[in-house]
Design an enzyme around this catalytic site. Sequence first.
Site, PDB file in Angstrom:
ATOM      1  N   LYS A  47       0.828  -1.217   0.000  1.00 16.93           N
ATOM      2  CA  LYS A  47       0.000   0.000   0.000  1.00 16.93           C
ATOM      3  C   LYS A  47       0.853   1.253   0.000  1.00 16.93           C
ATOM      4  CE  LYS A  47       0.061   1.252   4.644  1.00 16.93           C
ATOM      5  NZ  LYS A  47       0.117   2.551   5.306  1.00 16.93           N
ATOM      6  N   THR A  48       2.042   1.205   0.630  1.00 16.03           N
ATOM      7  CA  THR A  48       2.893   2.402   0.648  1.00 16.03           C
ATOM      8  C   THR A  48       3.380   2.740  -0.759  1.00 16.03           C
ATOM      9  OG1 THR A  48       3.612   1.865   2.892  1.00 16.03           O
ATOM     10  CG2 THR A  48       4.950   3.435   1.665  1.00 16.03           C
ATOM     11  N   ASP A 235      -3.576   8.117   5.001  1.00 18.85           N
ATOM     12  CA  ASP A 235      -2.961   6.815   5.241  1.00 18.85           C
ATOM     13  C   ASP A 235      -3.516   6.230   6.543  1.00 18.85           C
ATOM     14  OD1 ASP A 235      -1.323   4.632   4.906  1.00 18.85           O
ATOM     15  OD2 ASP A 235       0.479   5.614   5.666  1.00 18.85           O
ATOM     16  N   GLU A 236      -3.585   4.904   6.630  1.00 16.56           N
ATOM     17  CA  GLU A 236      -4.046   4.200   7.844  1.00 16.56           C
ATOM     18  C   GLU A 236      -5.408   4.730   8.306  1.00 16.56           C
ATOM     19  OE1 GLU A 236      -2.521   1.666   8.628  1.00 16.56           O
ATOM     20  OE2 GLU A 236      -0.357   1.861   8.409  1.00 16.56           O
ATOM     21  N   GLN A 266      -7.079  -4.446  10.273  1.00 23.72           N
ATOM     22  CA  GLN A 266      -5.937  -4.082  11.104  1.00 23.72           C
ATOM     23  C   GLN A 266      -6.240  -2.887  12.007  1.00 23.72           C
ATOM     24  OE1 GLN A 266      -1.825  -4.642   9.378  1.00 23.72           O
ATOM     25  NE2 GLN A 266      -2.937  -4.610   7.441  1.00 23.72           N
ATOM     26  N   ARG A 612       2.550 -10.850  10.433  1.00 20.02           N
ATOM     27  CA  ARG A 612       3.903 -10.283  10.550  1.00 20.02           C
ATOM     28  C   ARG A 612       4.944 -11.287  10.073  1.00 20.02           C
ATOM     29  NH1 ARG A 612       2.477  -6.026   9.705  1.00 20.02           N
ATOM     30  NH2 ARG A 612       0.489  -7.071   9.447  1.00 20.02           N
TER      31      ARG A 612
END
Length: 764
Positions: A47-48, A235-236, A266, A612
Site C-alpha cells: 500500500k505504501t 494513510d491508515e 488491522q 507479521r
Amino acid sequence: MNQLSPVPAGAPLPEPPYLQGLNAPQREAVLTTEGPVLVLAGAGTGKTAALTARLAHLVYTRRAYPSEILGVTFTNKAAREMRERVARIVGPGAEGMPWLGTFHSVAARMLRRHAELVGLQSNFTILDTDDQLRLLKQLIVAADLDEKRWPARALAGLIDRWKNRGCGPDDIDAGESEAFANGRGQELYRAYQQRLRALNACDFGDLLLHMLHILKTEREVLEFYGNRFRYVLVDEYQDTNQAQYLWLRLLAQGRKNICCVGDDDQSIYSWRGAEVANILRFERDFPGAKVIRLEQNYRSTPHILGAASGVIAKNGGRLGKTLWTEVDAGDKVRVVGVWDGPEEARRIGELIEAHRRNGGRHSDCAILVRAQFQTRELEDRFIAIGLPYRIVGGFRFYERAEIRDALAYLRVIAQPADDLAFERIVNVPKRGLGDKALSRIHAVSRANRVPLYTAAAQILDSDELAGAARKSLTNLVADFARWRARASELPHPELARLVLDESGYTLALQADRSAESAGRLENLAELTRAMEEYESLGSFLEHVSLVMDNDSAEERDKVTIMTIHGAKGLEFDTLFLAGWEEGVFPSQRALDEGGTAALEEERRLAYVAITRARRSCTIFHAANRRIYGQWTSSIPSRFVGELPPEHVEHETSMTGGESLWRANWSERSDPFADVARAAGRGPGWQRAATGGGFDRSGGPRVVEARASAVSLGNRGRGDLSVGDRVFHAKFGYGAIAEVEGNKLEIDFEQTGRKRVLDSFVTKA
C-alpha cells in the site's frame, strides 16, 4: 536520483517509471484520481508503494501543485519517508509539500492562521503531558477535590477521550460527566479549557478540536481550504478517531477527491480512540465511492495467509478481502501446546538456537506477546542461556519504572546503605518529601558520613524538618524498620507484596485510571511471582543485577521481543506468538470491558500477529500459566480453534522434566486439585523446602491423571448442554450459554461470561 524530466505543456506523457512494477489494483489506485476512493490494502500488499505513486502521479501529471495536496499520516516518520520517496520520483520540488504531515502537525499549521477565532493568539503554546497534568492538578485542588482519589492523570485521559470524539465542554451530557468526581467532569473540563485560553495554550487534542469548531462555524475558512486542497490523501484510515474523521469529511466535502488507504482488519487501536466504523461507512459517507482491494501479498507464504484469513473471517464487522500470494507454499503454521509458561520460554529458546545453528541470525526471529508481563519469563530464560534479545516499543522488564521502584524498596530493606535506591523511592508514591527535604537529609548524610537512610532516622532527632514532611519521614523510617523485621519471618515474595501495599504504591496505581496503570499492576504481580523461583531476597536481587548488566551489552544480532500492537507495520522471517490462551489472548480484561466489539478487535490483533511472519510462524499455548501470582488452568485461545486445519499442524509437548513440576501443588492454587484428589493425593504436594527441589512422590501418577483429564475434556461431556446451571470453583454459579466440544461459554452470576473447560464445572 530517479527524477522525471519536465514534460512540455500539451505533449503526450510517456508511462512514468513509478507505474512500473505495480500490479493491476495498485495501478488502479494510482490512476483513479477523481472522486472518492477507498483503497482496502491487506497486510503486506504494497500500500505504501501505491500511495507514494499516487502522490507522485498527481504532481507529475500537473493535476495539482504540491501545495494543493493534503496528505495526512499518523507518524512524522511516515510523512517524511513519503515526502522523500515522491521527491526521488518527481524531483526536489515535492520535498516542499507543506500539507503533508500528521493530523496534529497539519491541524497546528491551520490553527496558527486562525487562532483568534477560538480566543488564542497565533504564537500559542502546545502543552506537553507534564504541563497538562500540572495544570489539571491545580484545577482539582482549586475545586477542593482529593487528588489521590481523583488523580489528574485520570481526568486527562477522560478529557482526551472527549476531544478524540470532537466533544467540547458543552457537548458533554450529565451521564458522561459522572465519570469523574461524582458529576464534576464537565465543570473541570470547562475550567481547563478556560485556563488554557488564558495561558494562550492548547493541548494536542485541541489542535483538531479547535479546527473542527472553526470549520463548522466559519464558512469562509471552510471554503478557503475546500478550494485550496484539490486532493486529499489519508494513510491508515482505519486508525482515525471521530474528531479526525469529522475534520477530513469537512475538508473533502467540496471537491470529494479524497483517497483513503487502510485495512479494516488491522484496526487495533480503539483504546486510543480509533473507530473501525469510520472505514466501514466510507461508501455511505461518499456515495459513488470507488473501492479498490489490494489483495496480492508480497510478504508471507500461502499457509500463513490462509491461517490469518481463516481467523479474521470470523469477524462480522468487516468489508472483506482475500489475500493471496505467488510465494511458495512453505511450512504450515505450527501450533505448540506446552505445560506452562517456563516451558514455553524454554521451547522458544531451543527453536531460536536451532535456527542459529542452521545458519540463521537471531535478528531473523521475533516473539510477539499480548501483554508486557509475558516478557519476564522469556527474558529470564534468554539471560540464563545467553541468548541476545531486545525489547522493542518498551522497556525490558526490569527497566520499567514500576519494577525499578519496587526493587528500590527491596534494596533498601536488604541493604540500608543503598543511597541510590533510597533516593529513588523516598517520595514515591508522593508523600510530601520533595527536593527541600531530601537536600536536608543529604546534608546530614555528608556531615555525619552515614547513608541516607541512617541520616533520615537521625534528622528526626532534630528540628530540621517540621509539619507534614516530618510526619511522612517518621512513617517511612518506621515502615522500613518494620519491613526489615518482617523479612526474617515472611517469604520474600510475600514481603514484596506487603511492601507494595503498605507503602501505598499499589493503591496509587489503582487510583490511576490511565490505560497504562493496569499493565503496571500486572508487571508488579509478575515481579513477585518471579521472586518465588529464588531462595532469598538477596539471591533474587543478585539475579536482577546480572540481568541489568547484560542489558547494557551491545550486540546487533538480537532476537526481538515486542507486543502485537507494537509490531504493526513490521515483518519477520521467523515468528513466535506466545500465550495464545483464553484470558491472555483474547485478553479477559478487554472482553469484560468491551464485549463483542472488543472480541472482534482482539481477533484483528490475531490477524495482525500472524501476518507479521514471512516464512515461519509458530503459535504457543500453555496448559497452565501463573497470572497475578496464582497458577491458573488454561485452555487454548478460541483463535487457535479458528485456524483452518489445512494450514496448521499441531504439536503437544508434555515433556519438559522440571518444568512439569514448577507449580505449587496446593489445593488453593492448583487448577487440577480435583484431579489430584481423584488420583488419591492430598493437599501436600508442595515444593520441597530445601534445595529448590520438588516432592516427586506419586509424580508420574499426577501427570497421568492430568493427561487423562485433558483427554476426557477434549472429547467433551455428554451431560452438559446450553441452559444448564453449573458451578465453578473459581467463578461460582452460572448458566451455560454455548457448548463447543469440551469448551463452555458460561454466563457467571458474579463475574460475567467466561470460557472454561467442562471438566472444571459441576451441575448445580
